[in-house]
Design a protein around this motif. Sequence first.
Motif, PDB file in Angstrom:
ATOM      1  N   SER A  81       1.937 -10.348  -5.874  1.00 46.07           N
ATOM      2  CA  SER A  81       0.742  -9.561  -5.579  1.00 46.07           C
ATOM      3  C   SER A  81       1.088  -8.355  -4.720  1.00 46.07           C
ATOM      4  CB  SER A  81      -0.290 -10.442  -4.857  1.00 46.07           C
ATOM      5  OG  SER A  81      -1.342  -9.651  -4.342  1.00 46.07           O
ATOM      6  N   GLU A  82       0.912  -7.162  -5.263  1.00 46.19           N
ATOM      7  CA  GLU A  82       1.149  -5.952  -4.480  1.00 46.19           C
ATOM      8  C   GLU A  82       0.145  -5.853  -3.324  1.00 46.19           C
ATOM      9  OE1 GLU A  82       3.723  -3.968  -4.561  1.00 46.19           O
ATOM     10  OE2 GLU A  82       4.536  -5.160  -6.198  1.00 46.19           O
ATOM     11  N   TRP A 112       1.799  -7.622  -0.463  1.00 47.32           N
ATOM     12  CA  TRP A 112       2.877  -6.833   0.127  1.00 47.32           C
ATOM     13  C   TRP A 112       2.341  -5.679   0.986  1.00 47.32           C
ATOM     14  CZ3 TRP A 112       7.823  -8.323   0.229  1.00 47.32           C
ATOM     15  CH2 TRP A 112       8.275  -9.238  -0.739  1.00 47.32           C
ATOM     16  N   ASN A 113       1.152  -5.175   0.638  1.00 42.33           N
ATOM     17  CA  ASN A 113       0.585  -4.033   1.360  1.00 42.33           C
ATOM     18  C   ASN A 113      -0.455  -4.443   2.401  1.00 42.33           C
ATOM     19  OD1 ASN A 113       2.063  -2.044  -0.093  1.00 42.33           O
ATOM     20  ND2 ASN A 113       0.683  -2.348  -1.838  1.00 42.33           N
ATOM     21  N   ARG A 163       7.889  -4.595   4.414  1.00 40.76           N
ATOM     22  CA  ARG A 163       7.975  -3.345   3.651  1.00 40.76           C
ATOM     23  C   ARG A 163       9.415  -3.078   3.211  1.00 40.76           C
ATOM     24  NH1 ARG A 163       6.052   0.129   7.418  1.00 40.76           N
ATOM     25  NH2 ARG A 163       3.905  -0.313   6.777  1.00 40.76           N
ATOM     26  N   ARG A 171      10.376  -5.471   0.298  1.00 44.30           N
ATOM     27  CA  ARG A 171       9.763  -5.092  -0.991  1.00 44.30           C
ATOM     28  C   ARG A 171      10.481  -3.909  -1.617  1.00 44.30           C
ATOM     29  NH1 ARG A 171       9.124  -5.091  -5.213  1.00 44.30           N
ATOM     30  NH2 ARG A 171       7.273  -5.033  -6.556  1.00 44.30           N
ATOM     31  N   ASP A 214      13.267  -6.547  -6.847  1.00 47.52           N
ATOM     32  CA  ASP A 214      12.352  -6.562  -7.980  1.00 47.52           C
ATOM     33  C   ASP A 214      11.663  -7.919  -7.999  1.00 47.52           C
ATOM     34  OD1 ASP A 214      13.145  -3.991  -8.916  1.00 47.52           O
ATOM     35  OD2 ASP A 214      14.941  -4.904  -9.778  1.00 47.52           O
ATOM     36  N   GLN A 250       0.176  -7.918 -14.552  1.00 47.08           N
ATOM     37  CA  GLN A 250       0.588  -6.767 -13.751  1.00 47.08           C
ATOM     38  C   GLN A 250       2.100  -6.701 -13.644  1.00 47.08           C
ATOM     39  OE1 GLN A 250      -1.476  -7.014  -9.966  1.00 47.08           O
ATOM     40  NE2 GLN A 250      -3.456  -7.367 -10.969  1.00 47.08           N
ATOM     41  N   SER A 251       2.738  -7.863 -13.509  1.00 47.13           N
ATOM     42  CA  SER A 251       4.201  -7.913 -13.448  1.00 47.13           C
ATOM     43  C   SER A 251       4.820  -7.394 -14.746  1.00 47.13           C
ATOM     44  CB  SER A 251       4.653  -9.356 -13.183  1.00 47.13           C
ATOM     45  OG  SER A 251       6.046  -9.494 -13.310  1.00 47.13           O
ATOM     46  N   ALA A 293       4.405  -3.611 -14.917  1.00 43.64           N
ATOM     47  CA  ALA A 293       5.362  -2.935 -14.031  1.00 43.64           C
ATOM     48  C   ALA A 293       6.744  -2.909 -14.658  1.00 43.64           C
ATOM     49  CB  ALA A 293       5.387  -3.628 -12.679  1.00 43.64           C
ATOM     50  N   THR A 309       9.152  -0.139 -12.962  1.00 44.17           N
ATOM     51  CA  THR A 309       8.902  -0.056 -11.523  1.00 44.17           C
ATOM     52  C   THR A 309       8.884  -1.436 -10.920  1.00 44.17           C
ATOM     53  OG1 THR A 309       6.500  -0.128 -11.864  1.00 44.17           O
ATOM     54  CG2 THR A 309       7.553   2.037 -11.781  1.00 44.17           C
TER      55      THR A 309
END
Length: 412
Positions: free
Chosen positions: A67-68, A71-72, A85, A88, A92, A403-404, A407, A412
């Motif tokens: 989950s981005e 991470w954020n 940070r 991440r 990958d 989502q993975s 990406a 990315t």
Amino acid sequence: MRIGVTATLRADPVYLPIEQMKTHVAFLGGTGSGKTTAALAVIERLLEAGVSALLVDRKGDLARYASEAWWNEELADPAQRQRRRDLRARIDVSLYTPGQASGRPLRLPVVPSLARANQHDRDQLATFSASSLAAMMGYGRGTTMTHKQSVLKRAIELQADEDEITVEMLHSCVSFPDPELLSSVGALKRFFAPLAEDLQSLLIQRGALLAGTGEALDLDTLLPPPEHGRARLTIIHTGGLGDAAMLQFWVSRLLVELDRLAARRPRSVLQAVTFFDEADVYLPATSQPATKDPMFALLRRARARGLGVLLATQSPGDLDYKARENILTWLVGKISQERALEKMGALLGDYPSVANRLASQAMGHFFLLGGLAGRTAAEIRTDRSMMVTEPMSEAEVCALANQSAAAARRGT
């Protein structure tokens, strides 16, 4: 690699050599002991050191690494926020959902490729494959079941030169047996018809899952060696595989492929780790599921080839402690059940002062046994992982897996 601090007023840092992970680590403790948090803290340290990790996630609580939003997430501690940070930016992250077409399905052949295996490996791989298929067909330990499994193993061996062996091919092989199969099984040919019926039933009931859709499993990509330059965190969520038999089949095949990766790509240094929570399901003390022999084989051979295995269980009384011969480092937390403590006698026998203190252990407090400590038990307070596990629904996991995949397509 730091794993925690001593359980004293001084709270001195406790370190383990990263290379010690090659000889495997087990985290034992009841519910609320902090065993999963301790294991994930070790994995995060390894990722920071450039070591890739593969996590087998049964409950959906490890999928949060994909989950981005996590991470954020804002953190009160600026040092922890910077550490997360930095991690991440260096790794990958991939999430797969075998058996879940709505997520990011992952495909494993029913039988591992035997074409390039030597005779010994062919025999063992055919044995493992026949055992896992037999388990899905409900075979027990009776004589009749054993005979049918023996015929199935021989049928697999006779297909060894094929690029991929399917259940359809095995069904055809025993339905219309060639002379070589007939001569090699002798009197067991009377089991051809019932075995063919069982394989046909398997195709009807589980054909969609066995055929598999999605990306083919490629462990060279999912667990790149350190010289690859960028570590990878791979989470495989098994919640979409259905019942226990299908889970055991799929994980047994994964174990075989991990063993083959280590054999194909041996390293003298730690090259990657893999983590199995609820390990007693795969390595139980009193039963023989399809995962048990492949797990023992992986523990025995991977340690000399640079692939570390991390196991965790909240049911330590149900784990087969024959594994202690191949797992040199144990972290044992709070365990209050008398039955579990009795079953752990073989492990705790060299540490007479530990058993009677386990019931009163605080969360996150563990006895470090084995490894460099030898017969000394060191009481430590393990570091907490950056990620706090939270169970997620299948829909949430599949959304993250999508989502993975997106990406990955973007690079990315």
